[in-house]
Motif scaffolding. Structure first.
Motif, mmCIF file in Angstrom:
data_model
loop_
_atom_site.group_PDB
_atom_site.id
_atom_site.type_symbol
_atom_site.label_atom_id
_atom_site.label_comp_id
_atom_site.label_asym_id
_atom_site.label_seq_id
_atom_site.Cartn_x
_atom_site.Cartn_y
_atom_site.Cartn_z
ATOM 1 N N LEU A 105 0.819 -1.210 0.000
ATOM 2 C CA LEU A 105 0.000 0.000 0.000
ATOM 3 C C LEU A 105 0.852 1.259 0.000
ATOM 4 O O LEU A 105 0.536 2.225 -0.681
ATOM 5 C CB LEU A 105 -0.913 0.002 1.236
ATOM 6 C CG LEU A 105 -2.144 -0.883 1.127
ATOM 7 C CD1 LEU A 105 -2.755 -1.097 2.493
ATOM 8 C CD2 LEU A 105 -3.148 -0.267 0.190
ATOM 9 N N VAL A 106 1.951 1.220 0.748
ATOM 10 C CA VAL A 106 2.807 2.408 0.813
ATOM 11 C C VAL A 106 3.413 2.679 -0.562
ATOM 12 O O VAL A 106 3.496 3.826 -1.012
ATOM 13 C CB VAL A 106 3.907 2.216 1.885
ATOM 14 C CG1 VAL A 106 4.865 3.389 1.881
ATOM 15 C CG2 VAL A 106 3.290 2.060 3.261
ATOM 16 N N ARG A 107 3.797 1.596 -1.265
ATOM 17 C CA ARG A 107 4.354 1.774 -2.608
ATOM 18 C C ARG A 107 3.311 2.287 -3.586
ATOM 19 O O ARG A 107 3.599 3.107 -4.454
ATOM 20 C CB ARG A 107 4.912 0.441 -3.119
ATOM 21 C CG ARG A 107 6.302 0.136 -2.625
ATOM 22 C CD ARG A 107 6.776 -1.179 -3.170
ATOM 23 N NE ARG A 107 6.086 -2.296 -2.537
ATOM 24 C CZ ARG A 107 5.608 -3.340 -3.195
ATOM 25 N NH1 ARG A 107 5.720 -3.421 -4.479
ATOM 26 N NH2 ARG A 107 5.012 -4.313 -2.530
ATOM 27 N N LEU A 160 0.794 4.101 -2.830
ATOM 28 C CA LEU A 160 0.608 5.517 -2.522
ATOM 29 C C LEU A 160 1.738 6.351 -3.117
ATOM 30 O O LEU A 160 1.523 7.501 -3.507
ATOM 31 C CB LEU A 160 0.536 5.736 -1.004
ATOM 32 C CG LEU A 160 -0.772 5.290 -0.352
ATOM 33 C CD1 LEU A 160 -0.673 5.377 1.158
ATOM 34 C CD2 LEU A 160 -1.932 6.131 -0.861
ATOM 35 N N ALA A 161 2.935 5.769 -3.195
ATOM 36 C CA ALA A 161 4.051 6.481 -3.819
ATOM 37 C C ALA A 161 3.715 6.804 -5.280
ATOM 38 O O ALA A 161 4.104 7.851 -5.803
ATOM 39 C CB ALA A 161 5.338 5.672 -3.730
ATOM 40 N N TRP A 162 2.976 5.897 -5.929
ATOM 41 C CA TRP A 162 2.560 6.188 -7.317
ATOM 42 C C TRP A 162 1.598 7.361 -7.381
ATOM 43 O O TRP A 162 1.568 8.094 -8.364
ATOM 44 C CB TRP A 162 1.942 4.947 -7.980
ATOM 45 C CG TRP A 162 3.005 4.027 -8.494
ATOM 46 C CD1 TRP A 162 3.418 2.859 -7.931
ATOM 47 C CD2 TRP A 162 3.823 4.235 -9.650
ATOM 48 N NE1 TRP A 162 4.442 2.321 -8.660
ATOM 49 C CE2 TRP A 162 4.711 3.134 -9.721
ATOM 50 C CE3 TRP A 162 3.897 5.227 -10.627
ATOM 51 C CZ2 TRP A 162 5.658 3.011 -10.738
ATOM 52 C CZ3 TRP A 162 4.842 5.100 -11.631
ATOM 53 C CH2 TRP A 162 5.709 4.004 -11.684
ATOM 54 N N GLN A 163 0.784 7.539 -6.323
ATOM 55 C CA GLN A 163 -0.068 8.725 -6.275
ATOM 56 C C GLN A 163 0.778 9.978 -6.400
ATOM 57 O O GLN A 163 0.410 10.923 -7.085
ATOM 58 C CB GLN A 163 -0.818 8.778 -4.938
ATOM 59 C CG GLN A 163 -2.212 8.231 -4.991
ATOM 60 C CD GLN A 163 -2.994 8.502 -3.714
ATOM 61 O OE1 GLN A 163 -2.572 9.271 -2.841
ATOM 62 N NE2 GLN A 163 -4.141 7.873 -3.608
ATOM 63 N N TYR A 164 1.932 9.934 -5.711
ATOM 64 C CA TYR A 164 2.827 11.088 -5.758
ATOM 65 C C TYR A 164 3.472 11.220 -7.146
ATOM 66 O O TYR A 164 3.466 12.288 -7.748
ATOM 67 C CB TYR A 164 3.893 10.931 -4.674
ATOM 68 C CG TYR A 164 5.044 11.891 -4.790
ATOM 69 C CD1 TYR A 164 4.918 13.207 -4.391
ATOM 70 C CD2 TYR A 164 6.257 11.466 -5.312
ATOM 71 C CE1 TYR A 164 5.962 14.090 -4.504
ATOM 72 C CE2 TYR A 164 7.327 12.336 -5.434
ATOM 73 C CZ TYR A 164 7.173 13.655 -5.029
ATOM 74 O OH TYR A 164 8.218 14.514 -5.149
ATOM 75 N N PHE A 204 -8.225 -4.613 -5.934
ATOM 76 C CA PHE A 204 -8.986 -3.364 -5.960
ATOM 77 C C PHE A 204 -8.216 -2.202 -5.370
ATOM 78 O O PHE A 204 -8.686 -1.075 -5.354
ATOM 79 C CB PHE A 204 -10.338 -3.525 -5.253
ATOM 80 C CG PHE A 204 -10.248 -3.861 -3.788
ATOM 81 C CD1 PHE A 204 -10.043 -2.873 -2.853
ATOM 82 C CD2 PHE A 204 -10.386 -5.169 -3.361
ATOM 83 C CE1 PHE A 204 -9.973 -3.177 -1.498
ATOM 84 C CE2 PHE A 204 -10.319 -5.474 -2.009
ATOM 85 C CZ PHE A 204 -10.111 -4.477 -1.074
ATOM 86 N N ILE A 205 -7.002 -2.481 -4.885
ATOM 87 C CA ILE A 205 -6.216 -1.437 -4.239
ATOM 88 C C ILE A 205 -5.789 -0.375 -5.252
ATOM 89 O O ILE A 205 -5.931 0.828 -5.021
ATOM 90 C CB ILE A 205 -4.990 -2.059 -3.539
ATOM 91 C CG1 ILE A 205 -5.456 -2.968 -2.401
ATOM 92 C CG2 ILE A 205 -4.067 -0.978 -3.027
ATOM 93 C CD1 ILE A 205 -4.366 -3.773 -1.761
ATOM 94 N N GLU A 245 -8.696 1.702 -6.436
ATOM 95 C CA GLU A 245 -9.181 2.627 -5.411
ATOM 96 C C GLU A 245 -8.221 3.806 -5.213
ATOM 97 O O GLU A 245 -8.638 4.948 -5.107
ATOM 98 C CB GLU A 245 -9.364 1.867 -4.087
ATOM 99 C CG GLU A 245 -9.838 2.695 -2.926
ATOM 100 C CD GLU A 245 -11.348 2.906 -2.947
ATOM 101 O OE1 GLU A 245 -12.053 2.046 -3.506
ATOM 102 O OE2 GLU A 245 -11.796 3.935 -2.414
ATOM 103 N N LEU A 246 -6.910 3.518 -5.177
ATOM 104 C CA LEU A 246 -5.952 4.572 -4.844
ATOM 105 C C LEU A 246 -5.518 5.382 -6.064
ATOM 106 O O LEU A 246 -5.130 6.536 -5.933
ATOM 107 C CB LEU A 246 -4.706 3.973 -4.170
ATOM 108 C CG LEU A 246 -4.931 3.301 -2.819
ATOM 109 C CD1 LEU A 246 -3.628 2.768 -2.272
ATOM 110 C CD2 LEU A 246 -5.571 4.256 -1.822
#
Lengths: 269, 304
Positions: free
Chosen positions: B138-140, B142-146, B246-247, B250-251
């Motif tokens: 999940l942390v990785r 989220l890094a793609w969000q950045y 689905f992660i 969703e993110l």
């Protein structure tokens, strides 16, 4: 000459492509490390606004971060221990023993790996909750689920190591009057041990990382990935990147020490 | 005997064929005893739950968790689930397919480079493939969000070179979801491919070249067939989890990139167990059909 030059370029094109792909795989890790030093301007900001040591000093500051981390570590160690033990026994049975029903045993081991997590998670939920007994969900249901999805990966990993082991080494030991017990502990086990260690490491990372199955079966408990998920909906505390960085460094250290250890052993022999 | 029988046997990670010589196997009860605890766990917590998922999927949907469901063999749950969620099911498979193809295109050069070109850097490259695993999934993601964020370097660059329009963006698009899926499951492609390629004798490639085969012909006639077990294992290990994920959706996506996993998750959260279960079984059944078709097509039935 052009043929040779062409081949040289061709060979290095593959290497360059490979390194580019590797870069793609590592960029998010660099971002995680960078963001662990981020000083966000606002709660919802996920841009790099400034450098700070604060996240590293106050890892536990976000509510539930450290308790969820502790839960994930507890589940991870326990599930890894059980899955590694059961999986190693199974892999010995599969690689070293003949019995009826091997094909079904193989299928039983293979199927959980070929089932999407959401299906594994929902079937466990259907079992646990069945007809409205949601109270059972908690630490033990998480543990049961984690052992389940780690088990098959342990079997595959250890079995691969067993299959690559030269059976003549064991025969030699027996020829030299070692009994079965001595042969196992002096020859077989030390040779298979790196495989068991790799399986345990894989188990732990699968367990620590799992969100989809855990989220369905956790009840009121919150594991670290569930904490991150919840945080992602509200505004991400930079501290989760500290945890990500620490995990990464620790794992690298374990792998590196394993490499050094095997090299040292290789030198000695 | 044809030359093919003298080639090293093709290795596969999960194949029963990888067992040590049958002659080495011991008979007797020990095998069963070793197998028993694990097999019991798998039976109790994989087989039995699958049965209860099937039966839950046939419950009367008018019940609820609080009042209890009654078992009425309500197969209409399935037609309902399929008609309500077919766009999401289809989308899941399309995204998973694109991600799998992308993983093959990215993973093959990398696995090939590690197996044949890395020299003494081989172990380091392998570690670099596995290392991202250890930073939370999940942390990785989220890094793609950045990385894909609207004000970050990548989007600015793409806007500047006119790949994206002046107000173009990447985050919250199908592209972002597929990028995330590709990224997250790439190691599952690289590792089995590497395992296959590593056991390939480089002299076979030289022999092909010596016999005046072009590099393309060597690749098609020698490398690819021998890498097939790894390729099949890798595509399955990528496609199956990606279609249930689905992660990433969703993110990194938006409400129109929702996949079947999002729907199953939300249905369970909303307490609609019968529909969620029937959707889950539908996903599983569709995957089984696709995998069987694929494996037959690839001519690698014996790998399962």
């Amino acid at each position: 000459m052009t043929g040779r030059a062409g081949r040289w370029v061709g060979e290095h094109v593959v290497l360059v492509l490979g390194l580019l792909v590797l870069l793609y795989m590592c960029i998010p890790v660099f971002v995680v490390i960078l963001m662990s030093f981020n000083d966000p301007a606002s709660r919802n900001s996920y841009t790099f606004d400034g450098f700070t040591w604060n996240n590293w000093r106050n890892v536990c500051e976000p509510y539930q971060l450290c308790s969820s981390l502790a839960l994930s570590l507890r589940v991870g160690f326990l599930a890894t221990a059980v899955a590694t033990l059961l999986g190693t026994l199974m892999s010995f049975a599969m690689a070293r023993h003949r019995f009826r029903g091997r094909a079904s045993a193989n299928l039983l081991i293979f199927l959980p790996m070929a089932t999407p997590e959401i299906v594994l998670g929902s079937s466990l939920l259907a079992l646990f909750v069945g007809n409205g007994a949601a109270g059972v969900l908690g630490f033990w249901t998480i543990f049961i689920a984690h052992v389940l999805f780690c088990l098959s990966f342990v079997v595959v990993t250890v079995k691969a190591r067993l299959a690559g082991l030269d059976p003549r080494l064991e025969q030699a030991a027996m020829d030299l009057y070692a009994n079965e017990w001595q042969t196992f502990w002096r020859i077989t086990f030390p040779l298979v041990f790196p495989g068991i260690l790799a399986a345990a490491l894989l188990s732990f990372s699968l367990s620590f990382d799992d969100f989809i199955i855990t989220n369905l079966n956790a009840g009121q408990e919150v594991t670290f990935p569930m904490f991150v998920w919840g945080a992602a909906q509200r505004g991400i505390p930079p501290q989760i990147n500290v945890v990500g960085t620490v995990m990464f460094v620790v794992a690298l250290a374990i792998v590196a020490s394993g490499q050094l250890g095997s090299r040292r052993r290789a030198v000695r022999t | 005997m044809s030359a093919a029988t003298q080639l090293p046997p093709a290795p596969v990670a999960a194949a029963p064929a990888a067992d040590v010589g049958e002659g080495a196997g011991r008979r007797g009860w020990t095998g069963y005893l070793l197998l028993l605890p694990g097999a019991l766990w798998l039976t109790l917590f994989f087989i039995v739950p699958t049965v209860s998922l099937v039966s839950t999927s046939l419950y009367d949907p008018s019940g609820s968790l609080a009042t209890g469901y009654s078992m009425t063999g309500h197969w209409q749950n399935y037609t309902q689930a399929i008609s309500d969620y077919s766009p999401q099911i289809l989308r899941s498979f399309v995204y998973a397919l694109i991600a799998t193809v992308a993983c093959v295109l990215l993973g093959f050069p990398l696995a090939y480079a590690i197996a044949f070109k890395a020299g003494r850097w081989k172990n380091l490259m392998l570690v670099a493939v596995v290392a991202p695993f250890f930073t939370s999934f999940l942390v990785r993601t989220l890094a793609w969000q950045y990385i894909l964020g609207d004000n970050e370097a990548l989007v600015s660059l793409l806007r500047k070179v006119h790949v994206l329009g002046a107000d173009g963006y990447l985050l919250d698009t199908p592209f972002a979801v597929v990028t995330g899926l590709t990224y997250n499951f790439l190691p599952f492609m690289v590792l089995p491919l590497y395992a296959s390629l590593e056991k390939l004798d480089p002299r076979l490639l030289e022999a092909g070249a010596d016999l005046y085969a072009s590099p393309v012909a060597v690749f098609r006639r020698v490398t690819l067939p021998l890498a097939m077990p790894g390729l099949v294992a890798g595509t399955l290990l990528t496609f199956i989890p990606a279609s249930g994920d689905f992660i990433n959706s969703e993110l990194l996506g938006n409400p129109r990139t929702r996949m079947v996993g999002n729907e199953i998750q939300d249905l369970f959260a909303a307490g609609d167990y019968p529909t969620a279960s029937s959707l889950s079984i539908t996903l599983m059944a569709a995957i089984v059909v696709l995998v069987l078709l694929y494996v037959r097509r690839a001519g690698t039935e014996e790998l399962l």
